[in-house]
Design an enzyme around this catalytic site. Structure first.
Site, PDB file in Angstrom:
ATOM      1  N   PHE A 166      44.798  38.040  46.346  1.00 25.54           N
ATOM      2  CA  PHE A 166      43.427  38.085  45.838  1.00 25.54           C
ATOM      3  C   PHE A 166      42.483  38.391  47.006  1.00 25.54           C
ATOM      4  O   PHE A 166      42.655  37.862  48.105  1.00 25.54           O
ATOM      5  CB  PHE A 166      43.045  36.758  45.192  1.00 25.54           C
ATOM      6  CG  PHE A 166      43.793  36.473  43.922  1.00 25.54           C
ATOM      7  CD1 PHE A 166      43.302  36.922  42.698  1.00 25.54           C
ATOM      8  CD2 PHE A 166      44.987  35.772  43.942  1.00 25.54           C
ATOM      9  CE1 PHE A 166      43.995  36.659  41.523  1.00 25.54           C
ATOM     10  CE2 PHE A 166      45.680  35.508  42.767  1.00 25.54           C
ATOM     11  CZ  PHE A 166      45.177  35.956  41.551  1.00 25.54           C
ATOM     12  N   GLU A 167      41.497  39.203  46.684  1.00 27.27           N
ATOM     13  CA  GLU A 167      40.548  39.693  47.677  1.00 27.27           C
ATOM     14  C   GLU A 167      39.909  38.629  48.563  1.00 27.27           C
ATOM     15  O   GLU A 167      39.578  38.883  49.710  1.00 27.27           O
ATOM     16  CB  GLU A 167      39.428  40.351  46.889  1.00 27.27           C
ATOM     17  CG  GLU A 167      38.957  41.635  47.409  1.00 27.27           C
ATOM     18  CD  GLU A 167      37.947  42.180  46.425  1.00 27.27           C
ATOM     19  OE1 GLU A 167      38.351  42.559  45.310  1.00 27.27           O
ATOM     20  OE2 GLU A 167      36.763  42.201  46.774  1.00 27.27           O
ATOM     21  N   ALA A 168      39.683  37.446  48.025  1.00 29.27           N
ATOM     22  CA  ALA A 168      38.987  36.420  48.807  1.00 29.27           C
ATOM     23  C   ALA A 168      39.894  35.797  49.855  1.00 29.27           C
ATOM     24  O   ALA A 168      39.421  35.107  50.753  1.00 29.27           O
ATOM     25  CB  ALA A 168      38.424  35.339  47.893  1.00 29.27           C
ATOM     26  N   GLY A 169      41.208  36.005  49.735  1.00 24.51           N
ATOM     27  CA  GLY A 169      42.101  35.502  50.775  1.00 24.51           C
ATOM     28  C   GLY A 169      43.389  34.843  50.306  1.00 24.51           C
ATOM     29  O   GLY A 169      44.248  34.545  51.123  1.00 24.51           O
ATOM     30  N   ASN A 197      32.877  45.452  49.663  1.00 22.59           N
ATOM     31  CA  ASN A 197      33.211  44.138  50.216  1.00 22.59           C
ATOM     32  C   ASN A 197      33.800  44.249  51.628  1.00 22.59           C
ATOM     33  O   ASN A 197      33.400  43.525  52.533  1.00 22.59           O
ATOM     34  CB  ASN A 197      34.224  43.419  49.310  1.00 22.59           C
ATOM     35  CG  ASN A 197      33.535  42.686  48.164  1.00 22.59           C
ATOM     36  OD1 ASN A 197      32.309  42.506  48.173  1.00 22.59           O
ATOM     37  ND2 ASN A 197      34.297  42.268  47.180  1.00 22.59           N
TER      38      ASN A 197
END
Lengths: 256, 340, 340, 256
Positions: D49-52, C147
């Site tokens: 969390f990875e998405a932000g 990612n």
């Protein structure tokens, strides 16, 4: 119609800005030229400022490249990296630069006068974003008064790349191909760059100016365009807009 | 259907060439920075303090500092005054689009080395005589860069790297007087400049809103502060106003600086004066001209500095000396394009 | 006082080692991208169109595409359905945190090559049988990344570079099955991965608000869309709603995607359904489970696709087939944590 | 008090999370462990969390790493690069990973089973952000059921770095020094890593589990900590919070 040399330079510069193109400007004459173009032939010229403003509806001349005027009702109030990366990515057509010295390849010094970096005779601000913009934007324009001290090949410090040492030199140095100095607009003439040598060449002479005057005020040998013309003076409409809408307080055009 | 493969297929010998011959002031090593960041507190704790305390605890003689904003926009004038007042010495400075901040630090005799993109000028307003002298006399040691280069040096640090490639500076004296290395792209073989990451010891940023923990919002252009806030080992925030944590949590996509980057939060309304604070107040052009004029004569300058910086207790006093609330109201109207 | 110098002092011979042996699908050359961007229109012109038109004009067989959002959050489901409906073939795909988007494109038989960070799964929901088959049978050619690596490959492109350094992937099979090159830092001599810039032919991003020119705002996490929007050579925007240009100009610091990056703007309310659109509607978990169940049997799947994708005229019809306004209202309540 | 193995693993994992530290979690058990820690000993554990999403006030279990729960009343709703760069910069203390196979150095496979990359027997999702997080975060934790197939040195694909081939191997490969696998929490025991060899070693055995069971369910030779203990079972308080506040619908703890 009467006009001063600053008005002349701004009008001439503005004509080179195509509609629907992008331009990074600083404060002063470049910003005035871009605003004038917007009022006349290039309503959708997209103006960008280094600090992050994109597409403002400029209410007046900004004093600083970061001030609130530069993003007034803008499309974007972004960041400096955003602007610089948009340039590095090849999305910016024009930029304007100035400096203390310029040589026949359009290399510019805005760093210092003198030969000793640690003890310069005169220190100027330095690159700021000039080196970046000149490295990345497709067409680099310069608005500057012309004299022998300023137009010289004995340039003390190349702050900002023109064509460096001639054709192919930018590419050899690693700069992105296909961009570089486009026009130099002075109080005497408009100069472009010869396709073969990448040397400065006179393209049009301002009304009332002689070849000799230009030569006298240039510290290097100039080329002359085969299709040399006389510069078209500012129109009444250009002057009216410039004086009434662009710079009503004469911040820029009063400096002449 | 076969698709082309743009990958590198064989090992390639290349040369890294140090084309910039000036000093690289700061260690770009990402592992050294990681060790620092490993130790940095992630505690969600109140960090509100005074400027005097923030500067004395987090700015030490010899530190390398970076200031947010651009030129005369959203700089933390108040913090810089306090650095001058505390007579900080031998600071390094990242002069990324610096104008009034550089002028102040030189007038304070605070800095002795500087990564330069833009110095000594105040844009269209003219040049600072004192700043110029300091540079021309060799009082401040310089290494040249550009605005983009310094932006990207912060970016490299913010990303946790020790370098980042770029395509500016090449072929010029700017690169010769930098500390940059020339390299080439592993995929295309094209020339690149490798910019060293810049992890300042201290970052100082003026923001519109912060909560007591240091979560910050900024209106208007962010300039390079997103990256600089993350690059700095310590970070001092001055803010126009403190807001409840709930206001931050209401619009979390507006948070530009998360609390864990921040070491101190100081509420300083008008803290950017005489610079321009977007949507709040316009620059005080008359006062900036006073600065330029005062520098013309050493004695005038000494009195001017005594009056405005050294002789005042705090930033409120400076504001009052220069027009106080009435002038600030005027600047707010100017900012909002409201005719007087 | 002398300060240390961290610069490189002498030329250094180094080796670029191609440690990743899979195919690099896209040309990372920044100059080729610059030529494209040079030609790209900067005209501030209305770009509003239909999905059918946008997909047929800007997505060609063989193109390499990238989708915004994350997994089942803020993906442009509507655009992907249209790609399937138009039977686009031989597409390349950047599977950066891909879930339902990858599942759809595989079900449509649209892709034949893929840069992979995350595929075949729908996170906690389980795995897509069809997506798995496509990969296990070699129907889709893969190159591995992570990612972060794909994020940074977009970043490199957004910056106008051909590569960017990173410190992930090293020492693993992930890098061995990538197309990455190992290099070292010019300043510290430490090992780095050079990631190749990724300039997708087409980017597709679903946003909250856009004006007719393509200036866009996004609420909630931006994931990697800031960079991807800038990296993509062509960009299709689907938006929950079109807003007047004045709304964009009122808060210019909210503009995530400026109009000049954008080729087409399509208003598609609920365009991310059955994915989660931050602040608008939650994911439809029941319908996503229907997808996973339908894939268990080829015949069921064919009927399911016919019913939901191929047999419908447009996205409105798909929404109606799956509960219509009532279900959407329910998902809005769920998003806002309002008990039914 | 009765508890199932998922409850046990979550409670044990949560105890390793220190207050005032940062952790990147995915969905499922890791998120439950982090939430449980917040309710008990680590109220200011900062969840990312990875998405932000950073620092949400989690109203319930997120289904996706990008879903709206992950930034509900959060401090930041940022970007994936922001999270990954925060990790790469060394600001993130903990992360949790899972996978299909793990070897004695804590290397993890979440990519495929089989020996031919182009025709795998079974394809899994791949790295996602796992490789990145394991490369950058200071302490990597794994929650996984333990069996011979899963705990094997015959790992088909190293998706995500553990200690690679032993002490110093991460650093030699170029990964940032000082980080790596920290604890592996299984349904049989808690494992750490021997300082000298970087091999997996049993640190505590769950109540009612024997050494033999652990050996039988591990495909490689295990080390045993000199200070081997019995795992402290979940307390009533832990179980109450886990069941009532963290996972009232038993999404995670019902999977056991």
């Amino acid at each position: 119609m009467e006009y001063n040399r600053m008005e002349l330079m701004i009008c001439l510069a503005s004509r080179f800005l195509e509609n629907n193109s992008t331009v990074v400007v600083g404060t002063g004459a470049p910003c005035a030229a871009a605003m004038l173009a917007q009022h006349l032939h290039a309503p959708d010229l997209m103006i960008m400022f280094e600090a992050g403003g994109i597409g403002p509806i400029l209410p007046s001349m900004p004093i600083s490249v970061g001030d609130s005027r530069t993003f007034y009702k803008a499309l974007v109030a972004g960041s400096m990296p955003e602007i610089m990366e948009t340039c590095q990515r090849g999305m910016v057509d024009y930029t304007f630069l100035g400096g203390a010295q310029i040589d026949m390849y359009g290399n510019i010094n805005s760093t210092m006068i003198g030969k000793d970096f640690d003890r310069p005779q005169v220190r100027f601000p330095g690159s700021g974003g000039a080196n970046d913009l000149a490295s990345f934007c497709w067409r680099v324009m310069v608005i500057t008064p012309q004299d022998k001290r300023r137009f010289t090949n004995d340039i003390d410090f190349i702050t900002t790349p023109g064509y460096l040492t001639g054709k192919g030199a930018r590419e050899a140095a690693g700069l992105p191909p296909g961009c570089g100095p486009y026009k130099v607009i002075t109080d005497l003439c408009v100069l472009g760059f010869d396709e073969e040598t990448k040397r400065m060449q006179v393209e049009s002479i301002h009304p009332g100016v002689t070849r000799e005057q230009i030569i006298e005020n240039t510290g290097f040998e100039l080329l002359w365009s085969p299709s040399l013309t006389t510069s078209e003076p500012p129109t009444a409409e250009e002057l009216r807009i410039l004086r009434e809408k662009v710079d009503p307080y004469r911040y820029i055009i009063g400096r002449s | 259907m076969e698709h082309p493969d743009y990958g590198l297929k064989e090992e390639r010998q290349v040369v890294y060439r140090p084309v910039g011959h000036r000093k690289l002031f700061m260690n770009p090593d990402a592992d050294a920075a990681r060790e620092h960041f490993r130790q940095k507190s992630r505690k969600l704790v109140e960090k509100v303090t005074t400027l005097a305390d923030a500067i004395s605890r987090f700015v030490h003689d010899g530190d390398y500092i970076a200031c947010g904003g651009f030129g005369t926009s959203r700089i933390s004038t108040a913090a810089i005054h306090e650095i001058m007042r505390q007579r900080k010495k031998n600071l390094g400075f990242s002069a990324h689009a610096a104008t009034h901040d550089f002028q102040l630090l030189v007038n304070g005799g605070c800095i002795n080395r500087c990564d330069v993109a833009y110095i000594v000028g105040l844009e269209a307003r003219g040049l600072s005589k004192r700043a110029r002298q300091a540079v021309e006399s060799g009082e401040v040691e310089l290494t040249e860069w550009t605005n983009a280069a310094l932006s990207w040096r912060y970016r490299a640090a913010a990303m946790g790297l020790s370098f980042i490639p770029a395509r500016c500076m090449m072929g010029t004296d700017t690169i010769a007087y930098s500390a940059a290395v020339e390299m080439e792209c592993p995929y295309t073989g094209k020339k690149y400049v490798a910019l060293p990451a810049l992890y300042p010891d201290v970052g100082i940023i003026h923001v519109h809103r912060a909560d007591v923990y240091g979560n910050c919002q900024i209106d208007g252009p962010i300039v390079s502060d997103w990256d600089m806030a993350r690059a700095a080992k310590r970070l001092i925030i001055t803010t126009e106003r403190l807001v409840p944590n709930a206001e931050i949590r209401r619009e979390p996509h507006r948070t530009v600086i998360p609390y864990y980057l921040v070491d101190a939060v100081v509420e300083v309304p008008y803290g950017s004066y005489p610079a321009n604070m977007p949507y709040e107040y316009y620059s005080d052009e008359e006062h900036l001209q006073e600065w330029l004029r005062a520098e013309q004569d050493p004695e005038t300058l000494a009195q001017f500095l005594e009056r405005n910086i050294y002789g005042v207790k705090d930033f409120w006093e400076y504001l009052n000396l220069n027009g106080g609330p009435a002038r600030l109201a005027e600047l707010r109207r100017m900012e909002n394009l409201i005719e007087k």
